[in-house]
Write a protein that holds these residues in place. Structure first.
Motif, PDB file in Angstrom:
ATOM      1  N   ALA A 194      31.329 -26.352  42.491  1.00 55.83           N
ATOM      2  CA  ALA A 194      31.017 -27.648  43.604  1.00 55.83           C
ATOM      3  C   ALA A 194      29.633 -27.282  44.717  1.00 55.83           C
ATOM      4  O   ALA A 194      29.286 -28.229  45.084  1.00 55.83           O
ATOM      5  N   GLU A 195      29.512 -26.171  44.866  1.00 52.97           N
ATOM      6  CA  GLU A 195      28.557 -25.817  45.638  1.00 52.97           C
ATOM      7  C   GLU A 195      27.014 -25.554  45.074  1.00 52.97           C
ATOM      8  O   GLU A 195      25.943 -25.247  45.983  1.00 52.97           O
ATOM      9  N   THR A 196      27.014 -25.731  43.988  1.00 51.53           N
ATOM     10  CA  THR A 196      25.645 -25.853  43.162  1.00 51.53           C
ATOM     11  C   THR A 196      25.513 -26.867  42.313  1.00 51.53           C
ATOM     12  O   THR A 196      26.421 -27.250  41.434  1.00 51.53           O
ATOM     13  N   PRO A 197      24.276 -27.560  42.099  1.00 52.45           N
ATOM     14  CA  PRO A 197      24.210 -28.582  40.929  1.00 52.45           C
ATOM     15  C   PRO A 197      24.469 -28.068  39.606  1.00 52.45           C
ATOM     16  O   PRO A 197      23.907 -26.737  39.380  1.00 52.45           O
ATOM     17  N   ALA A 198      25.135 -28.675  38.585  1.00 52.80           N
ATOM     18  CA  ALA A 198      25.040 -28.120  37.356  1.00 52.80           C
ATOM     19  C   ALA A 198      25.457 -29.191  36.389  1.00 52.80           C
ATOM     20  O   ALA A 198      25.934 -30.232  36.620  1.00 52.80           O
ATOM     21  N   LEU A 199      24.825 -29.275  35.274  1.00 57.82           N
ATOM     22  CA  LEU A 199      24.896 -30.394  34.393  1.00 57.82           C
ATOM     23  C   LEU A 199      24.734 -29.788  32.638  1.00 57.82           C
ATOM     24  O   LEU A 199      24.384 -28.747  32.665  1.00 57.82           O
ATOM     25  N   VAL A 200      25.293 -30.599  31.841  1.00 54.79           N
ATOM     26  CA  VAL A 200      25.192 -30.137  30.509  1.00 54.79           C
ATOM     27  C   VAL A 200      24.300 -31.126  29.684  1.00 54.79           C
ATOM     28  O   VAL A 200      24.430 -32.322  29.773  1.00 54.79           O
ATOM     29  N   LEU A 201      23.285 -30.537  29.167  1.00 55.33           N
ATOM     30  CA  LEU A 201      22.268 -31.471  28.341  1.00 55.33           C
ATOM     31  C   LEU A 201      22.690 -31.031  26.918  1.00 55.33           C
ATOM     32  O   LEU A 201      22.990 -29.936  26.628  1.00 55.33           O
ATOM     33  N   GLY A 202      22.482 -32.106  26.066  1.00 50.35           N
ATOM     34  CA  GLY A 202      22.560 -31.997  24.678  1.00 50.35           C
ATOM     35  C   GLY A 202      21.389 -32.251  23.783  1.00 50.35           C
ATOM     36  O   GLY A 202      20.316 -31.748  24.631  1.00 50.35           O
ATOM     37  N   GLY A 259      23.127 -26.201  32.367  1.00 50.54           N
ATOM     38  CA  GLY A 259      22.003 -25.880  33.423  1.00 50.54           C
ATOM     39  C   GLY A 259      22.534 -25.604  34.670  1.00 50.54           C
ATOM     40  O   GLY A 259      23.274 -26.638  35.411  1.00 50.54           O
ATOM     41  N   ILE A 260      22.283 -24.658  35.501  1.00 53.76           N
ATOM     42  CA  ILE A 260      22.885 -24.245  36.602  1.00 53.76           C
ATOM     43  C   ILE A 260      21.812 -23.935  37.629  1.00 53.76           C
ATOM     44  O   ILE A 260      20.969 -23.249  37.469  1.00 53.76           O
ATOM     45  N   TYR A 261      21.764 -24.755  38.762  1.00 53.07           N
ATOM     46  CA  TYR A 261      20.614 -24.451  39.952  1.00 53.07           C
ATOM     47  C   TYR A 261      21.210 -23.810  41.151  1.00 53.07           C
ATOM     48  O   TYR A 261      22.386 -24.124  41.663  1.00 53.07           O
ATOM     49  N   THR A 262      20.601 -22.961  41.489  1.00 54.19           N
ATOM     50  CA  THR A 262      20.846 -22.110  42.659  1.00 54.19           C
ATOM     51  C   THR A 262      19.999 -21.998  43.682  1.00 54.19           C
ATOM     52  O   THR A 262      18.696 -21.952  43.489  1.00 54.19           O
ATOM     53  N   ALA A 263      20.217 -21.544  45.082  1.00 57.87           N
ATOM     54  CA  ALA A 263      19.470 -21.386  46.115  1.00 57.87           C
ATOM     55  C   ALA A 263      19.400 -20.076  46.561  1.00 57.87           C
ATOM     56  O   ALA A 263      20.775 -19.539  46.731  1.00 57.87           O
ATOM     57  N   GLU A 264      18.522 -19.691  47.120  1.00 57.51           N
ATOM     58  CA  GLU A 264      18.561 -18.175  47.762  1.00 57.51           C
ATOM     59  C   GLU A 264      19.343 -18.341  48.964  1.00 57.51           C
ATOM     60  O   GLU A 264      19.449 -19.327  49.732  1.00 57.51           O
ATOM     61  N   PRO A 265      20.561 -17.457  48.918  1.00 55.59           N
ATOM     62  CA  PRO A 265      21.330 -17.246  50.078  1.00 55.59           C
ATOM     63  C   PRO A 265      20.835 -17.244  51.335  1.00 55.59           C
ATOM     64  O   PRO A 265      19.735 -16.592  51.611  1.00 55.59           O
ATOM     65  N   ALA A 266      21.326 -18.074  52.304  1.00 50.67           N
ATOM     66  CA  ALA A 266      20.866 -18.310  53.947  1.00 50.67           C
ATOM     67  C   ALA A 266      19.384 -18.702  53.834  1.00 50.67           C
ATOM     68  O   ALA A 266      18.855 -18.738  55.132  1.00 50.67           O
ATOM     69  N   SER A 267      18.836 -19.253  52.967  1.00 46.05           N
ATOM     70  CA  SER A 267      17.512 -20.062  52.938  1.00 46.05           C
ATOM     71  C   SER A 267      17.564 -21.296  53.415  1.00 46.05           C
ATOM     72  O   SER A 267      18.644 -22.042  53.349  1.00 46.05           O
ATOM     73  N   PRO A 268      16.478 -22.023  53.615  1.00 44.68           N
ATOM     74  CA  PRO A 268      16.567 -23.408  54.010  1.00 44.68           C
ATOM     75  C   PRO A 268      16.955 -24.469  52.867  1.00 44.68           C
ATOM     76  O   PRO A 268      17.690 -25.439  53.167  1.00 44.68           O
ATOM     77  N   SER A 269      16.881 -23.872  51.536  1.00 43.15           N
ATOM     78  CA  SER A 269      17.470 -24.496  50.436  1.00 43.15           C
ATOM     79  C   SER A 269      18.627 -24.462  50.485  1.00 43.15           C
ATOM     80  O   SER A 269      19.190 -25.485  49.797  1.00 43.15           O
ATOM     81  N   ALA A 270      19.346 -23.436  50.699  1.00 41.04           N
ATOM     82  CA  ALA A 270      20.889 -23.321  50.665  1.00 41.04           C
ATOM     83  C   ALA A 270      21.386 -24.452  51.638  1.00 41.04           C
ATOM     84  O   ALA A 270      22.053 -25.079  51.504  1.00 41.04           O
ATOM     85  N   GLU A 271      20.680 -24.161  52.925  1.00 42.09           N
ATOM     86  CA  GLU A 271      21.274 -25.247  53.982  1.00 42.09           C
ATOM     87  C   GLU A 271      20.908 -26.810  53.240  1.00 42.09           C
ATOM     88  O   GLU A 271      21.867 -27.553  53.715  1.00 42.09           O
ATOM     89  N   ALA A 272      20.074 -27.037  52.708  1.00 43.89           N
ATOM     90  CA  ALA A 272      19.747 -28.343  52.370  1.00 43.89           C
ATOM     91  C   ALA A 272      20.734 -28.719  51.272  1.00 43.89           C
ATOM     92  O   ALA A 272      21.182 -29.857  51.160  1.00 43.89           O
ATOM     93  N   LEU A 273      20.991 -27.803  50.509  1.00 43.68           N
ATOM     94  CA  LEU A 273      22.160 -28.095  49.249  1.00 43.68           C
ATOM     95  C   LEU A 273      23.595 -28.369  50.014  1.00 43.68           C
ATOM     96  O   LEU A 273      24.139 -29.344  49.496  1.00 43.68           O
TER      97      LEU A 273
END
Length: 226
Positions: free
Chosen positions: A51-59, A188-202
């Motif tokens: 729930a805390e990271t974008p994830a999707l299945v591509l075929g 496909g799983i997308y993650t942000a560096e912990p405590a980074s501006p991107s993590a806050e944006a997520l």
């Protein structure tokens, strides 16, 4: 002979696989249509737990088979689109939002074309691929030019830069993981560096996505993408 040719041309692993696919003897009779892909219920549960990271299945053909809530908030609500449009290459080249969403749209677009080229080597007679390539070639000159270059690439990991209209800049690392039981499904799983501006944006994106009206009549969730 193919190994010698691959070494002489200094092909990458992806280019070597593509060469072997092209060298396979072709059948005189057109093969049967590929069976529709299905996402297992357990894979849907995995998406829901992320729930805390974008994830999707591509075929096949970069079709979007499933996406969690945060991936739909990052890209587009694939479940609300017609089934024909639930495809990452179509989104990249035909949805005007994509060119502003990707900070480096050209790199993303070129990689999408190279991935389709690699798939075409394995399934040269796929009618849905022919329809997709024909549509994109007619409607987008960048796709048409890059398709003619015959580059191939398998996307396994890396980083993407986004400029989201709601939360701004994000730098997300992605991993493409094989889904067991169907070697043409990728998680496909997308993650942000912990405590980074991107993590806050997520985090802000997740809060914003949770506030959006659910697609479908009377606020009901649209059926799962399968």
């Amino acid at each position: 002979m193919l190994d010698s040719l691959a070494r002489a041309l200094r092909l990458t692993d992806d280019e070597r696989v593509h060469l072997y696919s092209l060298a396979r003897p072709t059948r005189t009779r057109r093969p049967a249509a590929l069976a529709p892909q299905r996402v297992r219920p357990a894979v849907y549960r995995i998406l829901d737990t992320l729930a805390e990271t974008p994830a999707l299945v591509l075929g096949r053909r970069t079709d979007v088979l499933a996406a969690n809530e945060l991936a739909r908030a990052l890209y587009v609500d694939f479940e609300a689109l017609p089934r024909h449009d639930r495809n990452m290459a179509r989104f990249t080249f035909l949805d005007p939002r994509a060119r502003s969403l990707y900070a480096n749209w050209q790199a993303v677009g070129h990689a999408a074309v190279a991935a389709l080229r690699l798939y075409a080597g394995r399934h040269p007679h796929d009618p849905q691929l022919a329809e997709l390539v024909g549509e994109l070639s007619l409607r987008d000159p960048d796709f048409r030019r890059w398709w003619a270059e015959h580059d191939v690439q398998r996307r396994t990991y890396g980083a993407k830069l986004f400029h989201h209209p709601v939360v701004g800049e994000l730098r997300l690392d992605y991993e493409a993981l094989a889904v067991t039981g169907d070697d043409e499904q990728t998680l496909g799983i997308y993650t942000a560096e912990p405590a980074s501006p991107s993590a806050e944006a997520l985090r802000l994106l997740a809060a914003w996505g949770a506030e959006q009206p659910l697609p479908g009549p009377l606020g009901t969730r649209a059926p799962r993408v399968v």
